[in-house]
Design an enzyme around this catalytic site. Structure first.
Site, PDB file in Angstrom:
ATOM      1  N   ARG A  66       0.877  -1.281   0.029  1.00 19.15           N
ATOM      2  CA  ARG A  66      -0.165  -0.157   0.120  1.00 19.15           C
ATOM      3  C   ARG A  66       0.923   1.474  -0.161  1.00 19.15           C
ATOM      4  NH1 ARG A  66      -1.802   2.658   4.314  1.00 19.15           N
ATOM      5  NH2 ARG A  66      -1.561   0.861   5.552  1.00 19.15           N
ATOM      6  N   TYR A 119     -13.082  17.224 -17.617  1.00 19.90           N
ATOM      7  CA  TYR A 119     -13.773  16.180 -17.619  1.00 19.90           C
ATOM      8  C   TYR A 119     -14.882  15.926 -16.503  1.00 19.90           C
ATOM      9  CZ  TYR A 119     -14.134  11.093 -16.652  1.00 19.90           C
ATOM     10  OH  TYR A 119     -14.796   9.773 -16.435  1.00 19.90           O
ATOM     11  N   ASP A 191      -3.860  18.551 -16.098  1.00 25.96           N
ATOM     12  CA  ASP A 191      -4.128  17.023 -16.593  1.00 25.96           C
ATOM     13  C   ASP A 191      -3.697  17.182 -18.052  1.00 25.96           C
ATOM     14  OD1 ASP A 191      -5.194  14.874 -17.576  1.00 25.96           O
ATOM     15  OD2 ASP A 191      -7.301  15.087 -16.583  1.00 25.96           O
ATOM     16  N   LYS A 216      -5.736   5.615 -20.367  1.00 22.45           N
ATOM     17  CA  LYS A 216      -5.869   6.038 -21.698  1.00 22.45           C
ATOM     18  C   LYS A 216      -4.674   5.772 -22.625  1.00 22.45           C
ATOM     19  CE  LYS A 216      -9.963   7.483 -20.215  1.00 22.45           C
ATOM     20  NZ  LYS A 216      -9.870   7.513 -18.827  1.00 22.45           N
TER      21      LYS A 216
END
Length: 405
Positions: A66, A119, A191, A216
Site C-alpha cells: 500500500r 472532464y 491534466d 488512456k
C-alpha cells in the site's frame, strides 16, 4: 520513494527511445529484460534496525505494497523520465489521481480556480464534493483567459488546468496562467492525459504537478485502469502520503500492463494523430456536421496556442452533428471499425457522445450549461489504416442521409 531518472538522461533521448528505456536503469532479478510483477503484499527483514530505517524512508527498500511496490515504482520511474519529473506516484485510476491531488492540497477555507471544460468526473468534484468540504470553487469560461486571470487575482490556492479539454478540445495557454498563479502563490496542477508527455511538457511550462489517466494513451490498449501524478518531490511526497493513508494504490499487474503499453506510445501516437488530422479535415466537408473540434485545424480558435505549447495535436477529435441525439443514434451503430464505448486512447478507434462518455455523471442541464451539445460525438482515433476509417465514416453518414431523406 523518490524517483529520479536523470541517470537515464531522458532529455537526450528521442521520444520513442525514452518510452522504451526511460526509468529502466535497475538490474532486474534473474537478469530479466522486463520489469517483474512483484505481487507480495509485504517485504520481510531480518535486521530490525534496517527494517525501521526502510520504514522511515531513510534507507531504500519496500515494506508494504500500500506504501510502495517494486513494479509500481518502476512505472513511476518511467513517467518521471517521460515528463522530466523528479518524482511520481501511481494510483488505481485516473480519478483516484485527480481526486487525491485535489484533496491533498485543498481544505476548508481554501479556493480553487479552474475551467468549465473539464472532464465530467473532475467537474463533479468541483461542483459537488469540494464545496461540501468548505472549499471555494470558481469555474471560468475556458477560452476567456482574462476572466481566469481575474479570478486568480481575487485569491487562489490551486489553479487546476486541463488542456486539451475533454471533449471540446479547447486549449489553455499554460505559460500565461502559470504567471498569474505565481503572482498569488497558487499551486498549478495540469491534466496532461489528452496530450501525453510526447506532445506536451507542462512541467517545463511552469506547472507544479502533472497528472494522467494512465487508462488512456499511456496504457493504450483499453485493458487496465491507472492514474499517475508527477512533479517535484516535496509536492509529490504529500500526494504519496495521502495515497498511503487513503489506499488508492495501483495493483502491480496493472502497473506492468501500463509499462508495457508505454513502450509503444510513440508509435501509436504518431499514427493516431496523423489520422486524427485527416479525419478532422474530412468532417469539415460533411454536410451533416455542424462543427469540428481539433486543435490541429487552422481555424480552431486556440490553434496558435496549441502550436506554441504542443509538439503534436493529439488523437482526439470531436464534432457536432445536425439533428442532435437523433442523428447520433443513427450514425454510430453504422460504424464498422469502431467501438461505441466510454473510453479513449486505445489502439482501436472509439466513438461516443458526451452523455455516455466524458460527462455521463452530469445531467442534460449541466452538460448544456457547460456548452456540451447532445449532438457532440468524441472520436478517439486508433491505429487502423486511415483509408478504412474515412471510408467507414463516409458509409455511415451516407446511411444517415438516406434515413433522413
Amino acid at each position: 520513494m523518490k524517483h529520479n531518472a536523470s541517470g537515464n538522461t531522458p532529455d537526450q533521448m528521442g521520444a520513442a527511445t525514452n518510452a522504451v528505456w526511460g526509468g529502466e536503469s535497475v538490474k532486474y532479478p534473474y537478469n530479466a529484460t522486463q520489469v517483474p510483477i512483484v505481487t507480495s503484499a509485504a517485504h520481510c527483514y531480518d535486521d530490525i534496525d534496517h527494517w525501521y530505517n526502510v520504514a522511515l524512508g531513510e534507507a531504500p527498500g519496500f515494506i508494504y505494497s500500500r506504501m510502495s511496490n517494486p513494479t509500481v515504482e518502476a512505472l513511476e520511474a518511467k513517467l518521471c523520465a517521460l515528463e522530466h519529473a523528479e518524482s511520481a506516484v501511481a494510483f488505481s485510476s485516473g480519478m483516484a489521481a485527480i481526486s487525491s491531488v485535489l484533496y491533498t492540497f485543498l481544505s476548508n477555507g481554501k479556493r480553487v480556480v479552474s475551467t468549465k471544460d473539464s472532464y465530467g468526473g473532475t467537474n463533479k468534484i468541483f461542483e459537488e464534493f469540494l464545496p461540501r468540504m468548505g472549499v471555494s470553487v470558481s469555474l471560468c469560461d475556458t477560452g476567456d483567459h482574462d476572466e481566469i486571470e481575474r479570478q486568480i487575482a481575487q485569491g487562489c490556492d490551486v489553479l487546476y488546468l486541463e488542456t486539451p479539454t475533454n471533449p471540446t478540445l479547447k486549449i489553455i495557454d499554460i505559460k500565461r496562467l502559470v504567471k498569474a498563479a505565481r503572482s498569488v502563490g497558487a499551486l498549478v496542477i495540469a491534466d496532461n492525459t489528452f496530450a501525453t508527455p510526447l506532445n506536451q511538457q507542462p512541467l517545463s511550462l511552469g506547472v507544479d504537478l502533472v497528472l494522467h489517466s494512465a487508462t488512456k494513451f499511456l496504457s493504450g490498449h483499453g485493458d487496465v485502469l491507472g492514474g499517475l501524478v508527477c512533479g517535484a518531490e516535496p509536492l509529490v511526497s504529500q500526494v504519496r502520503h495521502y495515497r498511503e493513508i487513503n489506499g488508492a494504490i495501483l495493483d502491480p499487474f496493472a502497473a506492468y500492463m501500463i509499462i508495457r503499453g508505454i513502450k509503444t506510445l510513440a508509435l501509436r501516437i504518431r499514427q493516431q494523430q496523423s489520422s486524427a488530422q485527416i479525419i478532422a479535415e474530412y468532417l469539415q466537408t460533411e454536410p451533416l456536421v455542424a462543427s469540428v473540434n481539433y486543435p490541429g485545424l487552422s481555424d480552431h480558435p486556440h490553434h496558435a496556442i496549441a502550436c506554441e505549447q504542443m509538439k503534436g495535436f493529439g488523437a482526439i477529435v470531436s464534432f457536432v452533428v445536425h439533428g442532435g441525439m437523433d442523428t447520433v443514434k443513427q450514425l454510430l451503430p453504422q460504424l464498422k471499425y469502431a467501438h461505441c464505448a466510454g473510453n479513449l486512447g486505445a489502439v482501436e478507434t472509439i466513438y461516443g457522445p458526451a452523455r455516455t462518455t466524458s460527462h455521463v455523471e452530469n445531467t442534460l442541464e449541466e452538460r448544456l450549461a457547460l456548452g456540451i451539445s447532445e449532438g457532440l460525438v468524441r472520436i478517439s482515433v486508433g491505429i487502423e489504416e486511415i483509408e478504412d476509417l474515412i471510408g467507414d465514416l463516409q458509409q455511415a453518414f451516407a446511411h444517415v442521409r438516406k434515413q433522413q431523406a
